[in-house]
Design an enzyme around this catalytic site. Structure first.
Site, PDB file in Angstrom:
ATOM      1  N   LYS A  69       7.306   8.404  -7.271  1.00  0.00           N
ATOM      2  CA  LYS A  69       8.390   9.070  -6.273  1.00  0.00           C
ATOM      3  C   LYS A  69       9.829   8.775  -6.748  1.00  0.00           C
ATOM      4  CE  LYS A  69       6.623   9.874  -2.096  1.00  0.00           C
ATOM      5  NZ  LYS A  69       5.856   9.711  -0.913  1.00  0.00           N
TER       6      LYS A  69
ATOM      7  N   LYS B 277      -1.138   5.308  -5.361  1.00  0.00           N
ATOM      8  CA  LYS B 277      -2.103   4.841  -6.280  1.00  0.00           C
ATOM      9  C   LYS B 277      -3.498   6.000  -6.517  1.00  0.00           C
ATOM     10  CE  LYS B 277      -3.554   1.376  -3.662  1.00  0.00           C
ATOM     11  NZ  LYS B 277      -2.257   1.418  -2.793  1.00  0.00           N
TER      12      LYS B 277
ATOM     13  N   THR C 198      -3.443   7.586   6.680  1.00  0.00           N
ATOM     14  CA  THR C 198      -4.857   7.183   7.645  1.00  0.00           C
ATOM     15  C   THR C 198      -4.478   7.504   9.069  1.00  0.00           C
ATOM     16  OG1 THR C 198      -5.622   5.830   5.678  1.00  0.00           O
ATOM     17  CG2 THR C 198      -6.345   5.424   8.039  1.00  0.00           C
TER      18      THR C 198
ATOM     19  N   GLN D 207      -4.959  -0.602  -0.523  1.00  0.00           N
ATOM     20  CA  GLN D 207      -3.817  -1.392   0.149  1.00  0.00           C
ATOM     21  C   GLN D 207      -2.834  -1.841  -0.842  1.00  0.00           C
ATOM     22  OE1 GLN D 207      -7.331  -2.142   1.270  1.00  0.00           O
ATOM     23  NE2 GLN D 207      -6.896  -0.544   2.632  1.00  0.00           N
TER      24      GLN D 207
ATOM     25  N   ARG E 294       1.318   7.369  11.135  1.00  0.00           N
ATOM     26  CA  ARG E 294       2.227   6.528  11.893  1.00  0.00           C
ATOM     27  C   ARG E 294       3.568   6.579  10.798  1.00  0.00           C
ATOM     28  NH1 ARG E 294      -0.175   0.641  12.390  1.00  0.00           N
ATOM     29  NH2 ARG E 294      -1.192   1.160  10.611  1.00  0.00           N
TER      30      ARG E 294
ATOM     31  N   GLY F  96       0.773  -1.151   0.133  1.00  0.00           N
ATOM     32  CA  GLY F  96       0.212  -0.127   0.195  1.00  0.00           C
ATOM     33  C   GLY F  96       0.848   1.150  -0.163  1.00  0.00           C
ATOM     34  N   ASP F  97       0.262   2.198   0.057  1.00  0.00           N
ATOM     35  CA  ASP F  97       1.023   3.669  -0.036  1.00  0.00           C
ATOM     36  C   ASP F  97       1.781   3.923  -1.101  1.00  0.00           C
ATOM     37  OD1 ASP F  97      -0.391   4.090   2.382  1.00  0.00           O
ATOM     38  OD2 ASP F  97       1.327   3.182   3.513  1.00  0.00           O
ATOM     39  N   GLU F  98       1.475   3.276  -2.327  1.00  0.00           N
ATOM     40  CA  GLU F  98       2.549   3.249  -3.454  1.00  0.00           C
ATOM     41  C   GLU F  98       2.193   4.793  -4.348  1.00  0.00           C
ATOM     42  OE1 GLU F  98       0.287   0.912  -3.198  1.00  0.00           O
ATOM     43  OE2 GLU F  98       1.491  -1.150  -2.769  1.00  0.00           O
TER      44      GLU F  98
ATOM     45  N   GLY G 262      -5.852   5.482   2.284  1.00  0.00           N
ATOM     46  CA  GLY G 262      -5.738   6.838   2.410  1.00  0.00           C
ATOM     47  C   GLY G 262      -5.170   7.232   0.954  1.00  0.00           C
ATOM     48  N   HIS G 263      -6.011   7.728   0.237  1.00  0.00           N
ATOM     49  CA  HIS G 263      -5.608   8.162  -1.158  1.00  0.00           C
ATOM     50  C   HIS G 263      -5.306   9.480  -1.502  1.00  0.00           C
ATOM     51  CE1 HIS G 263      -6.924   4.053  -2.850  1.00  0.00           C
ATOM     52  NE2 HIS G 263      -5.700   3.975  -2.162  1.00  0.00           N
TER      53      HIS G 263
HETATM   54  P1  IMP Z   1      -6.234  -3.242   8.799  1.00  0.00           P
HETATM   55  O1  IMP Z   1      -6.308  -3.226   7.241  1.00  0.00           O
HETATM   56  O2  IMP Z   1      -6.596  -2.064   9.474  1.00  0.00           O
HETATM   57  O3  IMP Z   1      -6.810  -4.639   9.571  1.00  0.00           O
HETATM   58  O4  IMP Z   1      -4.729  -3.425   9.013  1.00  0.00           O
HETATM   59  C1  IMP Z   1      -3.923  -4.593   8.586  1.00  0.00           C
HETATM   60  C2  IMP Z   1      -2.663  -4.037   7.986  1.00  0.00           C
HETATM   61  O5  IMP Z   1      -2.534  -3.382   6.732  1.00  0.00           O
HETATM   62  C3  IMP Z   1      -1.763  -3.102   8.961  1.00  0.00           C
HETATM   63  O6  IMP Z   1      -0.477  -3.521   8.980  1.00  0.00           O
HETATM   64  C4  IMP Z   1      -2.149  -1.945   8.408  1.00  0.00           C
HETATM   65  O7  IMP Z   1      -0.880  -1.082   8.526  1.00  0.00           O
HETATM   66  C5  IMP Z   1      -2.256  -2.157   6.861  1.00  0.00           C
HETATM   67  N1  IMP Z   1      -2.882  -1.312   6.058  1.00  0.00           N
HETATM   68  C6  IMP Z   1      -4.253  -1.460   5.828  1.00  0.00           C
HETATM   69  N2  IMP Z   1      -4.747  -0.369   5.120  1.00  0.00           N
HETATM   70  C7  IMP Z   1      -3.539   0.304   4.597  1.00  0.00           C
HETATM   71  C8  IMP Z   1      -2.907   1.245   3.481  1.00  0.00           C
HETATM   72  O8  IMP Z   1      -4.041   1.475   3.005  1.00  0.00           O
HETATM   73  N3  IMP Z   1      -1.747   1.585   3.400  1.00  0.00           N
HETATM   74  C9  IMP Z   1      -0.783   0.905   3.948  1.00  0.00           C
HETATM   75  N4  IMP Z   1      -0.972  -0.150   4.907  1.00  0.00           N
HETATM   76  C10 IMP Z   1      -2.319  -0.469   5.071  1.00  0.00           C
END
Ligand code: IMP
Length: 425
Positions: free
Chosen positions: A329, A22, A298, A222, A301, A18-20, A46-47
């Site tokens: 990036k 997108k 989101t 993700q 962190r 995730g966080d690429e 979080g886009h």
């Molecule tokens: P959950 O999706 O809140 O259950 O989190 C499970 C894992 O996926 C955790 O390590 C989160 O930090 C990660 N995660 C969930 N959504 C994202 C995202 O959009 N970007 C990056 N990591 C994510």
């Protein structure tokens, strides 16, 4: 980059954790599409978007909503927190972007995140000997209830009888005391009335429009390595994030999907726990975080940072059937010194182990080492690039190496957060 033909669908998928970037890519590609659809995940995503001197982070509503005359769709595979949905609609309104049933369609079958799902998420993280580092948005518990077959679907918010029955089932089937969650039913029934005009059979809507020649862009959330089946299990999210889920999570057939674009940063990040074989673990980790502003969109962190991992990316290419790579990036590589790219993994007994073998060994507690190829530092990065020849030679070498390794073209490179700071190759 192949243009999407009439009556065709494309999928934009994260190739990492995730966080690429997108959101930014969807924003660019949405211009040539009619409909932008989400098919999994929820407001754990979080886009980030930067347009007309405005900045916006969308967690739930597809990024296509900011384009006039495009329709945004939330498919059955998505989990919806109604609070977040209506907050985003209000934020968009403040930016003069009207959201109505004309430009937002929501599947009746999408699951609803309830307040008790958020409590369960927090309790699980606290009481486990294997914390995942979730976003605490209630995503996992909501998908659990879906699979357990008493999840609340969007259409259930229209019936007090159904809603109460399902909530009772959820409470009875959990091993923790949820009796203190009592006051939310009326609020959720009220959300039901607000959401009602947006609800439809999304699969039907998409297919009818594809038959009419409309172009659909699926916006992944993700990334592949967080996929519940194909990611770094158990350190994953609770949905399938890969391209084939675009069909399942929206209710259309796979044959409509003509292109899968894999998006990757020119380096690598992850939030939360779990394996990250190319993690920098030295001062580069901090350097990349600072330069790339690597803090969760989101949760805020700090993200763990490391180098581009071609073993993982090849795996992501296979799992998604990606036809092209989009690298984001690349400008952040400037001033980092020699640039490293992971080319292979090895264990104490074996060289060249695969990504899935490495995961297996990691879960057994064994060490996995990585081997790198180094590229020259990038000292000067142009602010505007009109042609690939204007990129620093080291970056051009890196792009060629990535293409040779993955055997798919790098079809776009983004080199800044603003619209226009991208180059089609
Ligand atoms: P959950 O999706 O809140 O259950 O989190 C499970 C894992 O996926 C955790 O390590 C989160 O930090 C990660 N995660 C969930 N959504 C994202 C995202 O959009 N970007 C990056 N990591 C994510």
């Amino acid at each position: 980059m192949q243009n999407l033909g009439k009556g065709e669908a494309s999928v934009v998928i994260g190739g990492q954790w995730g966080d690429e970037g997108k959101g930014r890519i969807v924003d660019i590609l949405a211009k040539d599409c009619d409909i932008v659809a989400r098919f999994q995940g929820g407001n754990n995503a979080g886009h980030s978007l930067h347009f007309d001197n405005k900045s916006l982070v969308l967690h739930l509503i597809p990024c296509g909503i900011i384009h006039e005359e495009k329709v945004a769709v939330i498919g059955n595979g998505v989990v919806i927190d109604p609070l977040v949905l209506f907050k985003e609609i209000a934020i968009l309104k403040e930016l003069s972007i009207e959201v109505s049933p004309k430009n937002l369609k929501i599947s009746r079958d999408a699951q609803i995140i309830l307040p008790l799902h958020k409590s369960l998420d927090a309790l699980r993280e606290k009481n486990t000997n294997q914390p995942i580092g979730t976003t605490l948005r209630g995503i996992g518990p909501c998908y659990e209830d879906k699979v357990a077959r008493f999840g609340v679907r969007a259409s259930d918010l229209l019936s007090k009888h159904l809603l109460l029955k399902k909530i009772e089932n959820i409470k009875n089937n959990r091993q923790v005391d949820l009796s203190y969650h009592v006051d939310f039913v009326d609020d959720y029934l009220a959300y039901g009335q607000k959401i009602k005009p947006f609800l439809c059979d999304v699969g039907d809507y998409l297919e009818n429009n594809l038959f009419l020649g409309k172009r659909v862009l699926f916006e992944g959330a993700q990334g592949t390595l967080l996929d519940v089946d194909h990611g770094t299990y158990p350190y994953v999210t609770s949905s399938n994030c890969v391209a084939s889920q675009a069909a399942t999570g929206s209710g259309i057939g796979c044959h409509w999907i003509k292109n899968v674009y894999l998006v990757s940063k020119a380096y690598c990040t992850r939030v939360g726990e779990g394996p990250f074989f190319s993690e920098a673990n030295d001062e580069m980790d901090q350097e990349i975080r600072k330069k790339g502003q690597e803090f969760g969109a989101t949760t805020g962190r700090p993200r763990r940072c490391g180098w581009l991992d071609l073993v993982a990316l090849k795996y992501a290419k296979r799992v998604n059937g990606a036809k092209a790579l989009i690298l984001t990036k690349v400008d952040i590589l400037q001033g980092l010194g020699p640039i490293k790219v992971v080319t292979s993994y090895k264990s104490k007994d074996q060289d060249n182990i695969s990504f899935s073998e490495a995961l297996y060994l990691y879960n057994l507690g064994e060490k996995v080492d990585v081997e790198y190829k180094e590229f020259d530092p990038i000292d000067d990065f142009p602010t505007n690039v009109g042609h690939v020849d204007e990129f620093p030679s080291s970056l051009k070498n890196l792009l060629s190496f990535v293409e040779e390794s993955l055997k798919i073209p790098v079809s776009m490179v983004s080199y800044g957060p603003k619209r226009g700071q991208e180059l089609y190759l």
